[in-house]
Design a protein around this motif. Sequence first.
Motif, mmCIF file in Angstrom:
data_model
loop_
_atom_site.group_PDB
_atom_site.id
_atom_site.type_symbol
_atom_site.label_atom_id
_atom_site.label_comp_id
_atom_site.label_asym_id
_atom_site.label_seq_id
_atom_site.Cartn_x
_atom_site.Cartn_y
_atom_site.Cartn_z
ATOM 1 N N GLN A 186 0.829 -1.098 0.117
ATOM 2 C CA GLN A 186 -0.086 0.026 0.052
ATOM 3 C C GLN A 186 0.839 1.304 -0.065
ATOM 4 O OE1 GLN A 186 -3.220 -0.369 2.741
ATOM 5 N NE2 GLN A 186 -3.157 -2.600 2.693
ATOM 6 N N TYR A 203 -1.995 -0.720 -6.921
ATOM 7 C CA TYR A 203 -2.132 -2.017 -4.831
ATOM 8 C C TYR A 203 -2.727 -2.593 -5.861
ATOM 9 C CZ TYR A 203 -3.312 -3.775 -0.282
ATOM 10 O OH TYR A 203 -3.758 -4.995 0.137
ATOM 11 N N HIS A 204 -4.364 -2.271 -6.327
ATOM 12 C CA HIS A 204 -5.222 -3.370 -6.677
ATOM 13 C C HIS A 204 -5.263 -4.419 -7.104
ATOM 14 C CE1 HIS A 204 -5.910 -0.847 -9.979
ATOM 15 N NE2 HIS A 204 -6.753 -1.876 -10.654
ATOM 16 N N ARG A 205 -3.668 -4.008 -7.729
ATOM 17 C CA ARG A 205 -3.653 -5.524 -9.153
ATOM 18 C C ARG A 205 -2.322 -5.864 -8.519
ATOM 19 N NH1 ARG A 205 -5.863 -8.067 -11.902
ATOM 20 N NH2 ARG A 205 -4.190 -8.905 -13.166
ATOM 21 N N GLN A 259 -5.406 -11.386 -3.027
ATOM 22 C CA GLN A 259 -5.911 -11.021 -3.269
ATOM 23 C C GLN A 259 -7.665 -10.289 -3.455
ATOM 24 O OE1 GLN A 259 -5.282 -8.463 -5.692
ATOM 25 N NE2 GLN A 259 -6.304 -7.701 -7.662
ATOM 26 N N LYS A 260 -8.740 -11.510 -2.790
ATOM 27 C CA LYS A 260 -9.352 -11.726 -2.389
ATOM 28 C C LYS A 260 -10.085 -10.852 -1.037
ATOM 29 C CE LYS A 260 -11.123 -14.666 -5.608
ATOM 30 N NZ LYS A 260 -11.023 -13.820 -6.796
ATOM 31 N N ILE A 262 -7.918 -7.645 -0.779
ATOM 32 C CA ILE A 262 -7.821 -6.215 -0.852
ATOM 33 C C ILE A 262 -8.921 -6.407 -2.452
ATOM 34 C CG2 ILE A 262 -6.922 -5.169 -2.548
ATOM 35 C CD1 ILE A 262 -4.809 -6.631 -2.724
ATOM 36 N N LEU A 263 -9.695 -7.226 -2.566
ATOM 37 C CA LEU A 263 -11.380 -6.359 -3.060
ATOM 38 C C LEU A 263 -12.363 -6.322 -2.354
ATOM 39 C CD1 LEU A 263 -10.755 -9.950 -6.332
ATOM 40 C CD2 LEU A 263 -10.654 -6.618 -6.220
ATOM 41 N N GLY A 265 -11.280 -5.116 0.046
ATOM 42 C CA GLY A 265 -11.655 -4.143 1.344
ATOM 43 C C GLY A 265 -11.123 -4.447 2.795
ATOM 44 N N THR A 267 -8.119 -5.527 3.814
ATOM 45 C CA THR A 267 -6.356 -4.408 4.327
ATOM 46 C C THR A 267 -6.458 -3.503 3.884
ATOM 47 O OG1 THR A 267 -6.304 -4.540 1.889
ATOM 48 C CG2 THR A 267 -5.266 -6.478 2.806
ATOM 49 N N ASP A 268 -7.648 -2.684 4.385
ATOM 50 C CA ASP A 268 -7.342 -1.098 4.292
ATOM 51 C C ASP A 268 -7.195 -0.923 5.826
ATOM 52 O OD1 ASP A 268 -8.463 2.217 4.467
ATOM 53 O OD2 ASP A 268 -10.035 1.213 2.796
#
Length: 454
Positions: A186, A203-205, A259-260, A262-263, A265, A267-268
């Motif tokens: 991040q 970050y999202h990729r 990645q799931k 992250i998708l 949210g 890890t925010d």
Amino acid sequence: MRTILIIGAGKSTAYLVKYLLEKSEAEQLQVILADKNIEFAAKLINQHPNGKAITFDVFDAKQRAKEIQKADVVVSMLPARFHIEVAKDCLNFEKNMITASYVSDEMQALNDAAKAKGLLFLNEMGVDPGIDHMSAMQVIDRIKAKGGEMILFESFTGGLVAPESDDNLWHYKFTWNPRNVVTAGQGGAAKFLQEGKFKYIPYHRLFRRTEFLEVDGYGRFEAYANRDSLKYQSAYGLDHIQTLYRGTIRRVGFGKAWQKFILLGMTDDSYTIEDSEHMSYRDFINSFLPYSHTDSVELKLRHQLKIDQDDIIWEKLEELDLFNPNKKVGLKNATPAQILQKILMDSWTLKEEDKDMIVMYHKFGYQLNGKKHQIDATMVCKGENQTYTAMAKTVGLPVAIATIKMLNNEFELKGVEIPTKKAIYESILKELEYFDIIFKEKEVKYLGYNILNT
């Protein structure tokens, strides 16, 4: 006796203290281990006659100044953000200093003042950063010495669980600060050089753009890009390199599953969740999903993230007990990242008998006499137990070795430095070999950045 003040008795300090105490008679050392947790510090000192544990508060300016003033060299093993206050005192009382952390802008700003006083503030002396710098520069300098021109450099490091302790579907356990794992990547796009072109991964990729690596005897790994691979281009003397990429190693499949999170949210770390203290794990997951008075949390999650019921990612999520309605978060005003960390620590904390493992992998591509060549260098180090971990070994030993060399005036460098110069790395790497921290090199066919090239 010469006094070494070590500030911080965290997870990476065990081998550092052990090494210095073992050398204390021959080198006439008094080792002071200062930490807010006196019990843990005392455990590491283990009643050694040349060691002493003291209760220490880094925010107590008077105590900090008093202890630094008495020391001959200061080793800061604190979280990186606290080094600067120690460094300012070291500058004031004219003491050399060592850390295992990245050089911050605030630390770099002390360079001229440290040089003026003839001091050395040696940073990035751990594993990554640290051993990665030293082992890379040893090969790069060797290539250049024989007239070679560097065209590719890739470097990867991972703190992992050893194969004999790998007992979960993620093939991962926390061997370092869990918070850093949860928030990794991040703060901006990852940037690197590929075949002369600047490349960026938002970050999202990030966790879906991975490299595959093969380490002899340990199988296949994947690596995701570090945030700034260009940071060391000049420091490594690679100003004209075509490919420069630094990354973090995980077992294959980790990134796709991560990645799931992250998708969704999860890890925010930028906001807090209302009433998080009383939430169940199941409530936490459900808070990111649309309302339905008929569909279960599981069904909604599978639909939102497009996970087939026979996908191993689903099994990975279930293994973490994410859908448990009885387990409570128990954290007040927590961010999503803090709650995710709490959940993961249930499953990914090392057991008493578990061993960790450090894996490092360098690729060097160079041109010599009109031909392209490649050297691959790998290092694998396993821990002994939860105290004497591979992470503690590879972070603590380079710091310890450098500390004694600094005391013995073996380094002529002054100012804020990292270990990219032969005067530092050559002797330290040689001594690390006695502790089985050894790089295995092999010549392979040069394929460029893309392994599929022929």
